[in-house]
Design an enzyme around this catalytic site. Structure first.
Site, short mmCIF file in Angstrom:
data_model
loop_
_atom_site.label_atom_id
_atom_site.label_comp_id
_atom_site.label_asym_id
_atom_site.label_seq_id
_atom_site.Cartn_x
_atom_site.Cartn_y
_atom_site.Cartn_z
N ASP A 229 17.69 -27.22 95.61
CA ASP A 229 18.36 -25.81 96.10
C ASP A 229 18.21 -25.81 97.74
OD1 ASP A 229 19.71 -23.25 95.97
OD2 ASP A 229 17.70 -22.63 96.87
N GLU A 253 21.91 -29.66 97.09
CA GLU A 253 22.79 -28.77 97.70
C GLU A 253 23.08 -28.72 99.18
OE1 GLU A 253 23.91 -24.02 97.56
OE2 GLU A 253 21.59 -24.83 97.71
#
Ligand SMILES: *[C@@H]1O[C@H](CO)[C@@H](O)[C@H](O)[C@H]1NC(C)=O
Ligand SMILES: *[C@@H]1O[C@H](CO)[C@@H](O)[C@H](O)[C@H]1NC(C)=O
Length: 493
Positions: A229, A253
């Protein structure tokens, strides 16, 4: 990515554990052929199997989805041909019902060393991973190490955080300015209601703690992959050692829409979500960008990324509007589905509910409870369509061991059509939707006098003596061509 040079500083015992983990765990090579179904744990399935438990589409709170719920519905996922799941972050979250709701999504950590009990117990999580493995399904866990969260930015309860239980482990407060990469890496996301206090990942002690955490979590539960993330919000050179500690394939990400910004991240992790494709393709499918421009963006990825076959190919996720909110045209939704699975620019990732054409726009509306659909699998849904697309991809990968690594190429044979050529396959997609006039498209470079099949319509054509195949595209529906000989035993057409 395994960085051998990072081993030399580790004590022998740790080295042994690391190698043992890596020999068990799934490598980038093993992930390349996979197809991922992204599950938002709170919204996919409940332990009680309810299909009526309330969960308003506007809900910012827990709705009751759980790891047991996922385990009980693995057959639904496997039936569409998926061979991996990505689940929500598993760690303990802030418990508060804040002005912005609860941490049902998993991105507001409080304690890295405890599990989110709303989703179940440690035994439930292990049971889910084991059950998935028995069905040949990999499990990717979502790591959130960029930040912790708090309800309110005054009087932050630093001592209540685990293990980074002091303000000294964090960057001083400043709000992120996304136009400034240093700020993106060192300032805070969130806002005054729910600040996301930014971990000081420049501090070597913090780095050790996070790497040990990654090693421990992956090994303890037997995860096969790591989703990273907020990868863009941490300095790039933090990632290689972290990825190595997980011992598994990683996908980050890094929300950049151009190859020049996105591709460099692949030198620090195995893959990244293909935001360049997602953004350009959404524009093209909604008519604001030409297919020629999409083809150029896709070709840029091939020429600039280290290995496009390890990116993540997606059109929906928890942070973006559902495709069915962008268009209600079934041809466009099938086009988005076909592009997700067969873009050639990454491992497919389908967000739960895309197969049911859920139509929420921005969060939380794009995170509806799937159980309220009753999990239908019939022709009124995209469920069988995804099964066909995944079956085709698996079958051509198996019958041709150069397929997955073959470099794709993209072009726009007409203003409204994109072609994707990869190995002995060809896909055409249109951005005109159902109103598109029928058109004949001719591709070259096929074996001579050979039968090729559109696996979506089962139309068959024989190539001519120069290796040209002329196929018909109707109603704006995707055409996916493969050699008839490669489909033997696939059950397709
Ligand atoms: C992993 O972390 C747990 C706490 O979550 C701890 O009890 C356990 O000892 C750790 N294991 C290793 C090998 O560090
Ligand atoms: C970028 O952000 C950093 C961290 O907040 C700050 O120190 C620096 O001055 C910023 N640079 C510019 C050009 O604004």
């Amino acid at each position: 990515m395994v960085l051998a040079q990072s081993f030399q500083f580790l004590p022998f015992v740790l080295l042994f554990i690391t190698l043992a983990t890596q020999s068990r765990a799934a490598s980038p090579e093993q992930w390349r052929s996979r197809s991922i179904y992204q599950v938002m744990t709170d919204r996919f399935a409940r332990t009680d199997g309810s299909t009526t438990a309330s969960c308003a589409s506007s809900s910012n709170g827990y709705c009751g989805g759980s790891w047991k719920g996922i385990e009980n519905k693995l057959d639904y996922i496997k039936g569409m041909g998926f061979t991996a799941i990505w689940i929500s972050p598993v760690i303990e979250q802030i418990p508060d019902n804040t002005y912005e709701g609860e941490a049902y999504h998993g991105y507001w950590p409080k304690n890295y060393y405890a599990l989110n009990s709303n989703f179940g117990s440690a035994a439930d999580l292990k049971s889910l991973v084991n059950a998935a493995h028995e069905l040949g399904i990999y499990v990717m866990v979502d790591f959130v190490v960029n930040h912790y969260a708090n309800w309110g930015d005054a009087n932050i309860d630093w001592a209540g955080l685990t293990p980074l239980n002091s303000e000294s482990y964090f960057h001083p407060k400043c709000w992120v300015d996304w136009s400034n990469q240093t700020s993106a890496e060192q300032c805070w996301m969130g806002d005054g209601y729910v600040p996301l206090m930014d971990v000081n990942t420049e501090d070597p002690n913090v780095v050790d703690i996070l790497n040990n955490f990654a090693r421990n979590l992956t090994a303890t539960y037997g995860f096969d992959g790591a989703r990273l993330d907020a990868a863009k919000s941490i300095r790039k050179d933090f990632w290689p050692a972290f990825v190595s500690a997980t011992g598994v394939y990683s996908q980050g990400e890094a929300w950049f829409d151009d190859a020049a910004s996105l591709c460099p991240y692949q030198d620090y992790m195995d893959g990244v979500h293909n935001y360049a494709m997602k953004t350009h393709a959404t524009n093209s499918l909604s008519g604001s960008e030409s297919m020629a421009s999409l083809a150029a963006a896709m070709n840029d990825l091939v020429s600039q990324c280290k290995d496009v076959s390890l990116l993540g190919s997606f059109m929906e996720n928890h942070d973006n509007a559902r495709m069915a909110s962008v268009s209600s045209d079934i041809a466009i939704l099938k086009t988005a589905a076909a592009l997700t699975i067969l873009s050639g620019n990454g491992i497919p990732i389908v967000f739960y509910g895309q197969e049911q054409m859920l139509s929420g726009s921005s969060a939380p509306y794009n995170r509806q409870a799937l159980w309220l659909t009753g999990y239908p699998t019939g022709p009124d849904t995209l469920y069988p369509y995804f099964t066909t697309l995944n079956t085709f991809r698996i079958h051509v990968s198996t019958s041709d061991n150069t397929f997955l690594t073959a470099k794709p190429s993209y072009s726009a044979p007409t203003n409204n059509v994109l072609s994707v050529r990869k190995g002995n396959t060809m896909m055409y997609i249109s951005n005109e939707g159902s109103k598109a006039p029928s058109t004949t498209l001719t591709s070259t470079g096929w074996p001579l006098n050979t039968v090729v099949v559109d696996v979506l319509s089962c139309q068959k054509v024989t190539t001519d003596g120069k290796g040209n195949a002329a196929v018909k595209m109707s109603g704006g529906l995707p055409v996916v061509l493969g050699l008839e000989s490669a489909l033997v035993g696939s059950g397709l057409c």
